[in-house]
Every structure is written in C-alpha cells, then in structure tokens.
Design an enzyme around this catalytic site. Structure first.
Site, mmCIF file in Angstrom:
data_model
loop_
_atom_site.group_PDB
_atom_site.id
_atom_site.type_symbol
_atom_site.label_atom_id
_atom_site.label_comp_id
_atom_site.label_asym_id
_atom_site.label_seq_id
_atom_site.Cartn_x
_atom_site.Cartn_y
_atom_site.Cartn_z
ATOM 1 C CE LYS A 125 5.730 3.568 -0.377
ATOM 2 N NZ LYS A 125 5.762 2.115 -0.158
ATOM 3 C CG ASP A 184 -0.291 -26.471 6.774
ATOM 4 O OD1 ASP A 184 0.906 -26.666 6.450
ATOM 5 O OD2 ASP A 184 -1.196 -27.311 6.592
ATOM 6 C CG HIS A 231 4.160 5.656 -3.552
ATOM 7 N ND1 HIS A 231 5.446 6.126 -3.674
ATOM 8 C CD2 HIS A 231 4.150 4.450 -4.186
ATOM 9 C CE1 HIS A 231 6.180 5.258 -4.339
ATOM 10 N NE2 HIS A 231 5.413 4.228 -4.672
ATOM 11 C CG ASP A 279 -4.883 -10.263 11.080
ATOM 12 O OD1 ASP A 279 -4.266 -9.286 11.487
ATOM 13 O OD2 ASP A 279 -6.137 -10.366 11.043
HETATM 14 N N1 LIG Z 1 8.081 -4.354 -4.448
HETATM 15 C C1 LIG Z 1 7.049 -3.913 -5.174
HETATM 16 O O1 LIG Z 1 7.019 -4.033 -6.400
HETATM 17 C C2 LIG Z 1 5.886 -3.288 -4.474
HETATM 18 C C3 LIG Z 1 5.900 -3.205 -3.109
HETATM 19 N N2 LIG Z 1 4.805 -2.767 -2.430
HETATM 20 C C4 LIG Z 1 4.893 -2.888 -0.984
HETATM 21 O O2 LIG Z 1 4.129 -4.039 -0.614
HETATM 22 C C5 LIG Z 1 3.558 -3.858 0.674
HETATM 23 C C6 LIG Z 1 2.054 -4.116 0.603
HETATM 24 O O3 LIG Z 1 1.467 -3.138 -0.218
HETATM 25 P P1 LIG Z 1 -0.137 -3.055 -0.373
HETATM 26 O O4 LIG Z 1 -0.688 -4.361 -0.788
HETATM 27 O O5 LIG Z 1 -0.380 -1.848 -1.191
HETATM 28 O O6 LIG Z 1 -0.571 -2.755 1.140
HETATM 29 P P2 LIG Z 1 -1.938 -3.123 1.845
HETATM 30 O O7 LIG Z 1 -1.965 -2.336 3.119
HETATM 31 O O8 LIG Z 1 -3.063 -2.984 0.902
HETATM 32 O O9 LIG Z 1 -1.767 -4.694 2.191
HETATM 33 C C7 LIG Z 1 -0.982 -5.196 3.206
HETATM 34 C C8 LIG Z 1 -1.728 -6.344 3.844
HETATM 35 O O10 LIG Z 1 -0.872 -7.026 4.754
HETATM 36 C C9 LIG Z 1 -1.712 -7.482 5.817
HETATM 37 N N3 LIG Z 1 -0.950 -7.911 6.990
HETATM 38 C C10 LIG Z 1 -0.810 -7.293 8.186
HETATM 39 N N4 LIG Z 1 -0.023 -8.044 9.000
HETATM 40 C C11 LIG Z 1 0.328 -9.141 8.288
HETATM 41 C C12 LIG Z 1 1.124 -10.288 8.579
HETATM 42 N N5 LIG Z 1 1.703 -10.452 9.767
HETATM 43 N N6 LIG Z 1 1.290 -11.213 7.605
HETATM 44 C C13 LIG Z 1 0.702 -11.051 6.393
HETATM 45 N N7 LIG Z 1 -0.063 -9.997 6.068
HETATM 46 C C14 LIG Z 1 -0.254 -9.059 7.006
HETATM 47 C C15 LIG Z 1 -2.642 -6.320 6.070
HETATM 48 O O11 LIG Z 1 -3.781 -6.726 6.804
HETATM 49 C C16 LIG Z 1 -2.962 -5.901 4.643
HETATM 50 O O12 LIG Z 1 -4.095 -6.603 4.168
HETATM 51 C C17 LIG Z 1 3.979 -2.460 1.107
HETATM 52 O O13 LIG Z 1 5.141 -2.561 1.904
HETATM 53 C C18 LIG Z 1 4.309 -1.751 -0.200
HETATM 54 O O14 LIG Z 1 5.238 -0.711 -0.039
HETATM 55 C C19 LIG Z 1 3.685 -2.362 -3.077
HETATM 56 C C20 LIG Z 1 3.618 -2.387 -4.428
HETATM 57 C C21 LIG Z 1 4.717 -2.832 -5.242
HETATM 58 O O1 LIG Z 2 3.401 1.082 -1.438
HETATM 59 C C1 LIG Z 2 3.297 1.049 -2.682
HETATM 60 O O2 LIG Z 2 2.214 1.160 -3.251
HETATM 61 C C2 LIG Z 2 4.513 0.844 -3.471
HETATM 62 N N1 LIG Z 2 5.611 0.547 -2.852
HETATM 63 C C3 LIG Z 2 6.861 0.238 -3.418
HETATM 64 C C4 LIG Z 2 7.933 1.166 -2.921
HETATM 65 O O3 LIG Z 2 7.906 1.512 -1.719
HETATM 66 O O4 LIG Z 2 8.823 1.530 -3.682
HETATM 67 C C5 LIG Z 2 6.826 0.066 -4.913
HETATM 68 C C6 LIG Z 2 5.788 0.857 -5.635
HETATM 69 O O5 LIG Z 2 6.268 2.121 -5.923
HETATM 70 C C7 LIG Z 2 4.449 0.880 -4.958
#
Ligand SMILES: NC(=O)C1=CN([C@@H]2O[C@H](COP(=O)(O)OP(=O)(O)OC[C@H]3O[C@@H](n4cnc5c(N)ncnc54)[C@H](O)[C@@H]3O)[C@@H](O)[C@H]2O)C=CC1
Ligand SMILES: O=C(O)C1=N[C@H](C(=O)O)C[C@H](O)C1
Length: 234
Positions: free
Chosen positions: A135, A38, A131, A32
């Site tokens: 997303k 911390d 995706h 959140d």
């Molecule tokens: N670079 C990579 O390899 C990958 C990147 N992603 C990216 O990672 C991000 C998260 O993806 P998911 O876990 O699938 O999304 P998700 O929606 O399941 O999880 C995101 C979480 O962040 C929380 N959140 C909201 N405000 C926050 C804050 N101020 N501080 C910390 N947490 C907070 C939400 O409550 C939620 O639980 C997205 O931007 C996605 O595109 C996802 C998969 C792979």
């Molecule tokens: O949101 C996701 O799930 C993912 N996000 C990343 C992106 O925006 O490229 C990486 C991955 O494809 C999964």
C-alpha cells in the site's frame, strides 16, 4: 456495459473478473501514465490507480463526458478540483474511499457510535488500520473517512497519524503481509473498551461495490457518493 479500467493492478484485475461475471465487457485497460488514451468505446470508467494519477484520469474522463468512479486513495487534497471539472463539463463522478457494502454499513455504525459516545468524555477514541505492505498511502482512505465522521459527530477537532493532541483522534497504520484491509474504531476508558471492527477477507467486496457503483452511475450526471448508490439498493 462497456468499461474502461484506469489502473490494472490488484483491484483492476479483481474488478475485471467480477464485471465479466455480471455480463459487462472491458474495452480498455490502462496501467501507466499514458499521455492520451481513447475512451470512445466505453460507457463508464473505473479508476483504481495510484495517488499521483487519479486526478488526471478523472479529469480526462470528465472532459470526454464519460462517467467515472474512483476508488484510488491518497489524492483527496485535489478532490475539489475534480468536482469543479466534473461540474464544468456536465459529467459524472463518484469517489469512495471504500466501495465495499460492509464498510459502508460500518460507516453508518461509526457515525451512530460517535453520536452515542459524545457525552462520555472518559472514553478516548482511536482508529487502527491494517493493510498489505504494497500500500502506497497511510493512513488509509477509509481510516480518514472514519476519522472525519467522528470529528463531525463529536467535540474533537481533527485527527493525526500516531501522536495526536488532546482534542484529536490518533490514527495508527500497520502494514502486514497480504492483509486486504482491517479497520478498528475503539473507545477506551479506565475500566473498559468498546470496539467496532471491519475485516475484509479479500478484495472481492471492494470490487463488487465498485462494479455496482459503475452500473448505477452509467447514465447519470453530477457528483455522487456511495450513499446515493446504497439508498437506491435499500
Ligand atoms: N475505494 C476502495 O474500495 C479501494 C481502494 N483501493 C485503492 O485503489 C488504489 C489501487 O489499489 P491496488 O489495485 O491495490 O494497487 P496496485 O498497485 O495493485 O494497482 C495500481 C495500478 O495502477 C497502475 N498505474 C500507475 N500509473 C497509472 C496511471 N497513470 N493510470 C492508470 N493506472 C496507473 C499501476 O501500474 C498499477 O498497476 C489504491 O489507491 C488503493 O488504496 C484499493 C482497494 C479498495
Ligand atoms: O490499498 C488498499 O488495499 C485499500 N485501500 C483503501 C483505503 O485506503 O481505505 C480501501 C481498502 O481498505 C483497501
């Protein structure tokens, strides 16, 4: 290694499982917009949150001297701000649009293919990403990285979602059920099409890459990319 998870959604939970399997401990989970948290127990932070939260989370880590890796996408207009704070605070930051080892190999292939295709103007390049429907951002961070690589290795001037101009790469985004992440780069001519494609079967590859990057950055200072991590593994 003691890990702070900034973002405990789909990725945060997958990372937790893989980190524990590799002998690490999760000492903080934030899901959140908390004004102050911390970080003192952590050796490293892993940010997989939301586009509007990533910059703030990264700055908080840098100001606490805590190395941070971020996989959150959709916040990159602020990347230079994050770099500046990291350097000012003499901390450590690694952002990657995609942490999976397979996608990082795919990035190399994409660069090589763009160079190879450069003289063959009869081929029109396009990117498609698919995706899951939860997303928040489009195009995906990975699709943007692929497009930036092609621009850097061709005479094309940029990319655009869907309807691109003549000198731009069209990037098509589809949202289907639970798809973890599929990226295709295609070069189509009148007579044939060349395609390269990466299909993630689950989130495990992203999460394992993120934990490997966190292990790598733990005692470092500076601004890094996955190329730095992978060159250490080869
Ligand atoms: N670079 C990579 O390899 C990958 C990147 N992603 C990216 O990672 C991000 C998260 O993806 P998911 O876990 O699938 O999304 P998700 O929606 O399941 O999880 C995101 C979480 O962040 C929380 N959140 C909201 N405000 C926050 C804050 N101020 N501080 C910390 N947490 C907070 C939400 O409550 C939620 O639980 C997205 O931007 C996605 O595109 C996802 C998969 C792979
Ligand atoms: O949101 C996701 O799930 C993912 N996000 C990343 C992106 O925006 O490229 C990486 C991955 O494809 C999964």
């Amino acid at each position: 290694m003691k890990i702070a998870l900034l973002g405990y959604g789909k990725m945060g939970k997958t990372i937790e499982r893989i980190a524990i399997d590799r002998g690490h401990e999760i000492v903080l989970k934030i899901s959140d917009n908390i004004a102050a948290y911390d970080l003192s127990l952590a050796d490293v932070a892993i940010d997989f949150s939301i586009p509007t939260a990533a910059l703030n989370n990264i700055i908080t880590c840098c100001k606490n001297g805590l190395p941070v890796i971020s996989g959150t996408t959709g916040w990159l207009k602020d990347y230079e701000k994050a770099v500046k704070v990291c350097e000012q605070e003499d901390s450590a930051l690694l952002y990657a649009s995609n942490f999976s080892i397979g996608v990082n190999l795919f990035f190399d292939l994409n660069q090589k293919l763009a160079k190879l295709m450069q003289p063959f103007k009869e081929y029109a390049v396009a990117i498609e990403e698919i995706h899951h429907t939860q997303k928040l951002d489009a195009p995906s961070g990975t699709a943007i990285s692929l497009a930036d690589q092609i621009v850097a290795n061709s005479s094309l001037t940029g990319w655009k979602a869907e309807q691109a101009e003549k000198n731009e790469i069209p990037v098509y985004s589809k949202r289907i059920d639970e798809v973890p992440g599929t990226h295709t780069v295609s070069y189509a001519s009148r007579v044939d099409t060349i395609e390269i494609k990466h299909t993630a079967h689950s989130r495990e590859g992203f999460a394992l890459g993120a934990v490997i990057a966190a292990e790598w950055i733990k005692d470092k200072k500076g601004v890094f990319t996955m190329k730095d991590v992978l060159s250490g593994l080869k």
